[in-house]
Design an enzyme around this catalytic site. Structure first.
Site, PDB file in Angstrom:
ATOM      1  N   ARG A  59      53.925  -0.020  40.704  1.00  0.00           N
ATOM      2  CA  ARG A  59      54.271   1.341  41.292  1.00  0.00           C
ATOM      3  C   ARG A  59      54.816   0.983  42.713  1.00  0.00           C
ATOM      4  O   ARG A  59      56.446   1.636  41.735  1.00  0.00           O
ATOM      5  CB  ARG A  59      53.580   2.723  41.363  1.00  0.00           C
ATOM      6  CG  ARG A  59      52.793   2.421  39.692  1.00  0.00           C
ATOM      7  CD  ARG A  59      51.368   3.737  39.704  1.00  0.00           C
ATOM      8  NE  ARG A  59      51.341   3.186  37.970  1.00  0.00           N
ATOM      9  CZ  ARG A  59      50.702   4.600  37.598  1.00  0.00           C
ATOM     10  NH1 ARG A  59      51.869   5.827  37.373  1.00  0.00           N
ATOM     11  NH2 ARG A  59      50.492   4.650  35.949  1.00  0.00           N
ATOM     12  N   ARG A  78      55.369   9.830  49.070  1.00  0.00           N
ATOM     13  CA  ARG A  78      56.463   8.291  48.142  1.00  0.00           C
ATOM     14  C   ARG A  78      57.836   8.481  49.334  1.00  0.00           C
ATOM     15  O   ARG A  78      58.425   7.879  49.629  1.00  0.00           O
ATOM     16  CB  ARG A  78      57.218   8.637  47.033  1.00  0.00           C
ATOM     17  CG  ARG A  78      56.154   8.069  46.276  1.00  0.00           C
ATOM     18  CD  ARG A  78      56.281   6.765  45.528  1.00  0.00           C
ATOM     19  NE  ARG A  78      54.646   5.630  45.096  1.00  0.00           N
ATOM     20  CZ  ARG A  78      54.635   5.884  44.245  1.00  0.00           C
ATOM     21  NH1 ARG A  78      55.280   6.016  42.682  1.00  0.00           N
ATOM     22  NH2 ARG A  78      53.410   4.821  43.904  1.00  0.00           N
ATOM     23  N   ASP A  95      54.651   4.945  31.794  1.00  0.00           N
ATOM     24  CA  ASP A  95      53.512   5.033  30.311  1.00  0.00           C
ATOM     25  C   ASP A  95      54.580   5.567  29.466  1.00  0.00           C
ATOM     26  O   ASP A  95      56.030   5.700  29.684  1.00  0.00           O
ATOM     27  CB  ASP A  95      52.893   6.905  30.796  1.00  0.00           C
ATOM     28  CG  ASP A  95      53.163   7.761  31.348  1.00  0.00           C
ATOM     29  OD1 ASP A  95      53.188   8.197  32.338  1.00  0.00           O
ATOM     30  OD2 ASP A  95      53.150   8.667  30.344  1.00  0.00           O
ATOM     31  N   SER A 109      59.168   9.141  38.217  1.00  0.00           N
ATOM     32  CA  SER A 109      58.400   8.431  36.602  1.00  0.00           C
ATOM     33  C   SER A 109      58.465   9.035  35.212  1.00  0.00           C
ATOM     34  O   SER A 109      59.455  10.164  35.585  1.00  0.00           O
ATOM     35  CB  SER A 109      57.381   8.071  36.210  1.00  0.00           C
ATOM     36  OG  SER A 109      56.274   8.958  37.317  1.00  0.00           O
ATOM     37  N   GLU A 158      60.100  13.969  31.183  1.00  0.00           N
ATOM     38  CA  GLU A 158      59.378  13.960  32.817  1.00  0.00           C
ATOM     39  C   GLU A 158      59.761  15.364  33.015  1.00  0.00           C
ATOM     40  O   GLU A 158      59.571  16.131  32.231  1.00  0.00           O
ATOM     41  CB  GLU A 158      60.332  13.464  33.897  1.00  0.00           C
ATOM     42  CG  GLU A 158      62.132  12.623  33.608  1.00  0.00           C
ATOM     43  CD  GLU A 158      62.239  14.342  34.364  1.00  0.00           C
ATOM     44  OE1 GLU A 158      62.487  14.564  36.039  1.00  0.00           O
ATOM     45  OE2 GLU A 158      62.659  15.920  33.509  1.00  0.00           O
ATOM     46  N   GLY A 207      58.865  13.010  43.647  1.00  0.00           N
ATOM     47  CA  GLY A 207      57.622  14.197  43.314  1.00  0.00           C
ATOM     48  C   GLY A 207      56.877  13.975  44.668  1.00  0.00           C
ATOM     49  O   GLY A 207      57.219  15.128  44.940  1.00  0.00           O
ATOM     50  N   ARG A 212      67.116  12.730  42.024  1.00  0.00           N
ATOM     51  CA  ARG A 212      65.781  12.489  41.912  1.00  0.00           C
ATOM     52  C   ARG A 212      65.272  10.761  41.747  1.00  0.00           C
ATOM     53  O   ARG A 212      65.896  10.589  41.023  1.00  0.00           O
ATOM     54  CB  ARG A 212      65.785  13.026  40.834  1.00  0.00           C
ATOM     55  CG  ARG A 212      63.813  12.903  40.253  1.00  0.00           C
ATOM     56  CD  ARG A 212      63.473  13.805  38.715  1.00  0.00           C
ATOM     57  NE  ARG A 212      62.099  13.492  38.256  1.00  0.00           N
ATOM     58  CZ  ARG A 212      61.249  12.679  39.029  1.00  0.00           C
ATOM     59  NH1 ARG A 212      60.913  13.077  39.544  1.00  0.00           N
ATOM     60  NH2 ARG A 212      60.295  12.976  37.874  1.00  0.00           N
ATOM     61  N   ARG A 256      53.756  22.678  54.316  1.00  0.00           N
ATOM     62  CA  ARG A 256      52.852  22.352  52.977  1.00  0.00           C
ATOM     63  C   ARG A 256      52.512  21.457  53.107  1.00  0.00           C
ATOM     64  O   ARG A 256      52.042  21.134  50.927  1.00  0.00           O
ATOM     65  CB  ARG A 256      52.793  23.445  51.867  1.00  0.00           C
ATOM     66  CG  ARG A 256      53.464  25.085  52.181  1.00  0.00           C
ATOM     67  CD  ARG A 256      54.231  25.361  51.140  1.00  0.00           C
ATOM     68  NE  ARG A 256      53.962  27.103  50.993  1.00  0.00           N
ATOM     69  CZ  ARG A 256      53.134  27.892  49.919  1.00  0.00           C
ATOM     70  NH1 ARG A 256      52.671  27.801  49.008  1.00  0.00           N
ATOM     71  NH2 ARG A 256      53.187  29.067  50.510  1.00  0.00           N
TER      72      ARG A 256
HETATM   73  N1  HPA Z   1      55.167  13.785  30.852  1.00  0.00           N
HETATM   74  C1  HPA Z   1      55.605  14.477  31.556  1.00  0.00           C
HETATM   75  N2  HPA Z   1      56.264  13.987  32.655  1.00  0.00           N
HETATM   76  C2  HPA Z   1      55.850  12.597  32.826  1.00  0.00           C
HETATM   77  C3  HPA Z   1      55.232  11.933  32.098  1.00  0.00           C
HETATM   78  C4  HPA Z   1      54.965  12.450  30.931  1.00  0.00           C
HETATM   79  O1  HPA Z   1      53.991  11.563  29.683  1.00  0.00           O
HETATM   80  N3  HPA Z   1      54.693  10.547  32.638  1.00  0.00           N
HETATM   81  C5  HPA Z   1      55.269  10.625  34.401  1.00  0.00           C
HETATM   82  N4  HPA Z   1      56.153  11.399  34.066  1.00  0.00           N
END
Ligand code: HPA
Length: 234
Positions: A217, A24, A204, A90, A179, A20, A87, A43
């Site tokens: 990370r 990275r 998370d 996270s 995600e 994303g 892709r 951009r």
């Molecule tokens: N929500 C949406 N996308 C995400 C999240 C989340 O909690 N964590 C990492 N990507």
């Protein structure tokens, strides 16, 4: 050239890894590719092409969310001939037995909406990963001793979700994590006869509210890059 990618024809590989975050993409290209060169910065969305184990690879940011990913994936596929799109990103876990740092390979991606909704209309299309990539990625993840889960995820249009009832239903129906990009990537890949996969690490946890410490990370991200590269050229 396209409206969002300044690369010349031939400067994008058939295999594209899509984090994303554009920074990275830069880090992954400089860390894992031989002689990476910048092929896009329109951009601030960075793309690099280089070599990995004798294979040409592009690593290009997708931005956050399905509308952004859709712009880049559409142009990479239809203007530059990308064939394999992976892709790397996270996700937020939705199951008790999924832990921070675990790797999730998204077999399917449920949604309530994608940019493709306009053409699919009443069809509840089931976006799914390419099986050959999924199989190879699982083998690569297991070889790294990563704690890996293969199953369904949810691609959301919102990070700040205000539907706890929906999250609860997804947990109940076995959805592993949330995600914001995979469902549209899988739908576009299917439409254009390409291969796609999302390799995710849990950053998370929606049930325990734990989060991946920032110092971890980079290494989690590096693992995903290696899993994606090994799967692409298995
Ligand atoms: N929500 C949406 N996308 C995400 C999240 C989340 O909690 N964590 C990492 N990507």
């Amino acid at each position: 050239m396209t409206p969002h990618i300044r690369a010349a024809k031939g400067e994008i590989a058939e295999t594209v890894l899509m984090p994303g975050d554009p920074l990275r993409a830069k880090w992954a290209a400089e860390t894992f590719l031989e002689s990476p060169r910048l092929v896009n910065d329109v951009r601030g969305m960075l793309g690099f092409t280089g070599m990995w184990n004798g294979n040409e690879v592009t690593i290009h940011g997708s931005g956050m969310g399905m509308p952004s990913l859709s712009i880049y994936a559409n142009e990479l596929i239809s203007q530059y001939g990308a064939k394999t799109l992976i892709r790397i990103g996270s996700c937020g876990a939705m199951q008790k037995d999924v832990a921070i740092r675990d790797v999730i390979l998204a077999m399917t991606a449920s949604t309530i909406s994608t940019p493709s909704r306009g053409i699919l209309r009443e069809l509840n299309y089931a976006p799914c990963a390419d099986w050959t990539l999924l199989k190879a990625a699982e083998a690569a993840a297991l070889a790294k001793a990563s704690n890996v889960h293969v199953g369904g995820i949810y691609s959301s249009d919102v990070f700040y979700d205000e539907r706890p009832d929906l999250t609860e239903q997804m947990t109940r129906h076995g959805v592993l994590a949330v995600e914001m990009e995979a469902a549209e990537l899988y739908t576009l890949a299917a439409r254009h006869d390409c291969r796609a996969l999302a390799v995710l690490t849990v950053s998370d946890h929606l049930l325990t509210h734990e989060a991946l410490p920032s110092e971890d990370r980079q290494s989690s991200f590096g693992d995903m890059v290696e899993i994606a590269l090994e799967a692409a050229f298995a």
